[in-house]
Design a protein around this motif. Structure first.
Motif, PDB file in Angstrom:
ATOM      1  N   SER A  92      -2.401  -3.565  -5.442  1.00  0.00           N
ATOM      2  CA  SER A  92      -1.839  -4.480  -4.456  1.00  0.00           C
ATOM      3  C   SER A  92      -1.134  -5.652  -5.130  1.00  0.00           C
ATOM      4  O   SER A  92      -0.049  -6.069  -4.694  1.00  0.00           O
ATOM      5  CB  SER A  92      -2.944  -4.984  -3.530  1.00  0.00           C
ATOM      6  N   ALA A  93      -1.729  -6.186  -6.187  1.00  0.00           N
ATOM      7  CA  ALA A  93      -1.097  -7.298  -6.903  1.00  0.00           C
ATOM      8  C   ALA A  93       0.210  -6.852  -7.559  1.00  0.00           C
ATOM      9  O   ALA A  93       1.232  -7.549  -7.462  1.00  0.00           O
ATOM     10  CB  ALA A  93      -2.058  -7.854  -7.948  1.00  0.00           C
ATOM     11  N   ILE A  94       0.194  -5.695  -8.193  1.00  0.00           N
ATOM     12  CA  ILE A  94       1.413  -5.186  -8.833  1.00  0.00           C
ATOM     13  C   ILE A  94       2.480  -4.891  -7.792  1.00  0.00           C
ATOM     14  O   ILE A  94       3.659  -5.216  -7.977  1.00  0.00           O
ATOM     15  CB  ILE A  94       1.091  -3.939  -9.681  1.00  0.00           C
ATOM     16  N   PHE A  95       2.082  -4.297  -6.684  1.00  0.00           N
ATOM     17  CA  PHE A  95       3.043  -4.000  -5.623  1.00  0.00           C
ATOM     18  C   PHE A  95       3.652  -5.281  -5.061  1.00  0.00           C
ATOM     19  O   PHE A  95       4.850  -5.328  -4.778  1.00  0.00           O
ATOM     20  CB  PHE A  95       2.377  -3.203  -4.503  1.00  0.00           C
ATOM     21  N   SER A  96       2.850  -6.321  -4.899  1.00  0.00           N
ATOM     22  CA  SER A  96       3.397  -7.572  -4.366  1.00  0.00           C
ATOM     23  C   SER A  96       4.418  -8.179  -5.323  1.00  0.00           C
ATOM     24  O   SER A  96       5.408  -8.763  -4.885  1.00  0.00           O
ATOM     25  CB  SER A  96       2.279  -8.567  -4.072  1.00  0.00           C
ATOM     26  N   TRP A  97       4.189  -8.039  -6.635  1.00  0.00           N
ATOM     27  CA  TRP A  97       5.177  -8.530  -7.601  1.00  0.00           C
ATOM     28  C   TRP A  97       6.459  -7.703  -7.519  1.00  0.00           C
ATOM     29  O   TRP A  97       7.561  -8.255  -7.540  1.00  0.00           O
ATOM     30  CB  TRP A  97       4.642  -8.466  -9.015  1.00  0.00           C
ATOM     31  N   LEU A  98       6.319  -6.376  -7.449  1.00  0.00           N
ATOM     32  CA  LEU A  98       7.499  -5.518  -7.352  1.00  0.00           C
ATOM     33  C   LEU A  98       8.282  -5.803  -6.078  1.00  0.00           C
ATOM     34  O   LEU A  98       9.519  -5.802  -6.084  1.00  0.00           O
ATOM     35  CB  LEU A  98       7.084  -4.050  -7.399  1.00  0.00           C
ATOM     36  N   TYR A  99       7.589  -6.068  -5.003  1.00  0.00           N
ATOM     37  CA  TYR A  99       8.237  -6.385  -3.733  1.00  0.00           C
ATOM     38  C   TYR A  99       8.916  -7.751  -3.796  1.00  0.00           C
ATOM     39  O   TYR A  99      10.037  -7.916  -3.317  1.00  0.00           O
ATOM     40  CB  TYR A  99       7.195  -6.348  -2.610  1.00  0.00           C
ATOM     41  N   ALA A 100       8.257  -8.727  -4.403  1.00  0.00           N
ATOM     42  CA  ALA A 100       8.811 -10.080  -4.475  1.00  0.00           C
ATOM     43  C   ALA A 100      10.070 -10.134  -5.335  1.00  0.00           C
ATOM     44  O   ALA A 100      10.987 -10.909  -5.045  1.00  0.00           O
ATOM     45  CB  ALA A 100       7.764 -11.046  -5.019  1.00  0.00           C
ATOM     46  N   PHE A 101      10.137  -9.331  -6.384  1.00  0.00           N
ATOM     47  CA  PHE A 101      11.289  -9.343  -7.281  1.00  0.00           C
ATOM     48  C   PHE A 101      12.320  -8.266  -6.938  1.00  0.00           C
ATOM     49  O   PHE A 101      13.207  -7.977  -7.741  1.00  0.00           O
ATOM     50  CB  PHE A 101      10.837  -9.198  -8.732  1.00  0.00           C
ATOM     51  N   ASN A 102      12.196  -7.667  -5.744  1.00  0.00           N
ATOM     52  CA  ASN A 102      13.129  -6.654  -5.242  1.00  0.00           C
ATOM     53  C   ASN A 102      13.289  -5.468  -6.192  1.00  0.00           C
ATOM     54  O   ASN A 102      14.379  -4.923  -6.337  1.00  0.00           O
ATOM     55  CB  ASN A 102      14.499  -7.272  -4.928  1.00  0.00           C
ATOM     56  N   VAL A 103      12.219  -5.058  -6.833  1.00  0.00           N
ATOM     57  CA  VAL A 103      12.255  -3.871  -7.678  1.00  0.00           C
ATOM     58  C   VAL A 103      12.134  -2.621  -6.809  1.00  0.00           C
ATOM     59  O   VAL A 103      12.753  -1.607  -7.097  1.00  0.00           O
ATOM     60  CB  VAL A 103      11.129  -3.922  -8.739  1.00  0.00           C
ATOM     61  N   VAL A 104      11.345  -2.722  -5.745  1.00  0.00           N
ATOM     62  CA  VAL A 104      11.214  -1.607  -4.816  1.00  0.00           C
ATOM     63  C   VAL A 104      12.034  -1.912  -3.568  1.00  0.00           C
ATOM     64  O   VAL A 104      12.256  -3.064  -3.217  1.00  0.00           O
ATOM     65  CB  VAL A 104       9.735  -1.344  -4.444  1.00  0.00           C
ATOM     66  N   ASN A 105      12.486  -0.867  -2.908  1.00  0.00           N
ATOM     67  CA  ASN A 105      13.297  -1.018  -1.710  1.00  0.00           C
ATOM     68  C   ASN A 105      12.383  -1.233  -0.503  1.00  0.00           C
ATOM     69  O   ASN A 105      11.669  -0.312  -0.097  1.00  0.00           O
ATOM     70  CB  ASN A 105      14.154   0.237  -1.507  1.00  0.00           C
ATOM     71  N   PRO A 106      12.388  -2.416   0.104  1.00  0.00           N
ATOM     72  CA  PRO A 106      11.483  -2.668   1.230  1.00  0.00           C
ATOM     73  C   PRO A 106      11.840  -1.877   2.485  1.00  0.00           C
ATOM     74  O   PRO A 106      11.022  -1.735   3.384  1.00  0.00           O
ATOM     75  CB  PRO A 106      11.613  -4.170   1.467  1.00  0.00           C
ATOM     76  N   ARG A 107      13.058  -1.329   2.572  1.00  0.00           N
ATOM     77  CA  ARG A 107      13.457  -0.569   3.749  1.00  0.00           C
ATOM     78  C   ARG A 107      13.059   0.903   3.662  1.00  0.00           C
ATOM     79  O   ARG A 107      13.182   1.635   4.633  1.00  0.00           O
ATOM     80  CB  ARG A 107      14.961  -0.696   3.953  1.00  0.00           C
ATOM     81  N   ASN A 108      12.573   1.326   2.502  1.00  0.00           N
ATOM     82  CA  ASN A 108      12.108   2.695   2.345  1.00  0.00           C
ATOM     83  C   ASN A 108      10.795   2.858   3.106  1.00  0.00           C
ATOM     84  O   ASN A 108       9.875   2.053   2.968  1.00  0.00           O
ATOM     85  CB  ASN A 108      11.901   2.998   0.856  1.00  0.00           C
ATOM     86  N   GLN A 109      10.700   3.907   3.911  1.00  0.00           N
ATOM     87  CA  GLN A 109       9.523   4.097   4.755  1.00  0.00           C
ATOM     88  C   GLN A 109       8.259   4.327   3.934  1.00  0.00           C
ATOM     89  O   GLN A 109       7.192   3.787   4.252  1.00  0.00           O
ATOM     90  CB  GLN A 109       9.735   5.268   5.706  1.00  0.00           C
ATOM     91  N   PHE A 110       8.336   5.082   2.849  1.00  0.00           N
ATOM     92  CA  PHE A 110       7.169   5.342   2.011  1.00  0.00           C
ATOM     93  C   PHE A 110       6.691   4.053   1.338  1.00  0.00           C
ATOM     94  O   PHE A 110       5.491   3.770   1.306  1.00  0.00           O
ATOM     95  CB  PHE A 110       7.484   6.404   0.957  1.00  0.00           C
ATOM     96  N   VAL A 111       7.629   3.283   0.811  1.00  0.00           N
ATOM     97  CA  VAL A 111       7.279   2.012   0.166  1.00  0.00           C
ATOM     98  C   VAL A 111       6.639   1.067   1.174  1.00  0.00           C
ATOM     99  O   VAL A 111       5.644   0.397   0.880  1.00  0.00           O
ATOM    100  CB  VAL A 111       8.527   1.377  -0.487  1.00  0.00           C
ATOM    101  N   GLY A 112       7.177   1.040   2.372  1.00  0.00           N
ATOM    102  CA  GLY A 112       6.611   0.191   3.411  1.00  0.00           C
ATOM    103  C   GLY A 112       5.207   0.607   3.808  1.00  0.00           C
ATOM    104  O   GLY A 112       4.334  -0.247   4.007  1.00  0.00           O
ATOM    105  N   SER A 113       4.974   1.915   3.899  1.00  0.00           N
ATOM    106  CA  SER A 113       3.642   2.372   4.279  1.00  0.00           C
ATOM    107  C   SER A 113       2.619   2.138   3.168  1.00  0.00           C
ATOM    108  O   SER A 113       1.469   1.784   3.443  1.00  0.00           O
ATOM    109  CB  SER A 113       3.666   3.848   4.683  1.00  0.00           C
ATOM    110  N   VAL A 114       3.028   2.291   1.907  1.00  0.00           N
ATOM    111  CA  VAL A 114       2.129   1.996   0.791  1.00  0.00           C
ATOM    112  C   VAL A 114       1.792   0.513   0.768  1.00  0.00           C
ATOM    113  O   VAL A 114       0.635   0.119   0.612  1.00  0.00           O
ATOM    114  CB  VAL A 114       2.745   2.447  -0.555  1.00  0.00           C
ATOM    115  N   GLY A 115       2.799  -0.328   0.927  1.00  0.00           N
ATOM    116  CA  GLY A 115       2.572  -1.768   0.955  1.00  0.00           C
ATOM    117  C   GLY A 115       1.684  -2.193   2.115  1.00  0.00           C
ATOM    118  O   GLY A 115       0.801  -3.044   1.951  1.00  0.00           O
ATOM    119  N   ASN A 116       1.909  -1.604   3.268  1.00  0.00           N
ATOM    120  CA  ASN A 116       1.090  -1.912   4.440  1.00  0.00           C
ATOM    121  C   ASN A 116      -0.360  -1.486   4.217  1.00  0.00           C
ATOM    122  O   ASN A 116      -1.287  -2.217   4.556  1.00  0.00           O
ATOM    123  CB  ASN A 116       1.666  -1.232   5.676  1.00  0.00           C
TER     124      ASN A 116
END
Length: 96
Positions: A22-46
């Motif tokens: 969760s901590a690593i994912f939040s960093w990747l999300y904050a620095f726009n490394v992962v695409n937040p509009r991707n459904q899989f990425v969104g479900s993993v983050g959620n």
């Protein structure tokens, strides 16, 4: 009884890795490394948010504001480490 202790320790270990993910994912999300509009990425983050947030929220309320630095996962990992070690060194030998 040992099986119960081993199951609790395994659950703590799994939760340990979920907090780190969760901590690593939040960093990747904050620095726009992962695409937040991707459904899989969104479900993993959620999923990671819903699993870790109930344990992190009380810690965040207690900690002072550190200017954007969130150390609540580190505090939670220390608490989990203490509980795990307490179970393995105090509770488990008493049952054997």
């Amino acid at each position: 009884m040992i099986a119960l202790i081993q199951t609790i320790v395994m659950a703590l270990d799994i939760y340990w890795w979920l907090i780190i993910a969760s901590a690593i994912f939040s960093w990747l999300y904050a620095f726009n490394v992962v695409n937040p509009r991707n459904q899989f990425v969104g479900s993993v983050g959620n999923f990671l948010f819903r699993v870790t947030e109930p344990a992190l929220r009380p810690i965040r309320r207690i900690l002072p504001d550190l200017g954007g630095i969130d150390i609540s996962p580190i505090i939670l990992l220390l608490i989990l480490f203490f509980v795990r070690q307490f179970i393995l060194t105090t509770v488990a030998p008493a049952l054997i």
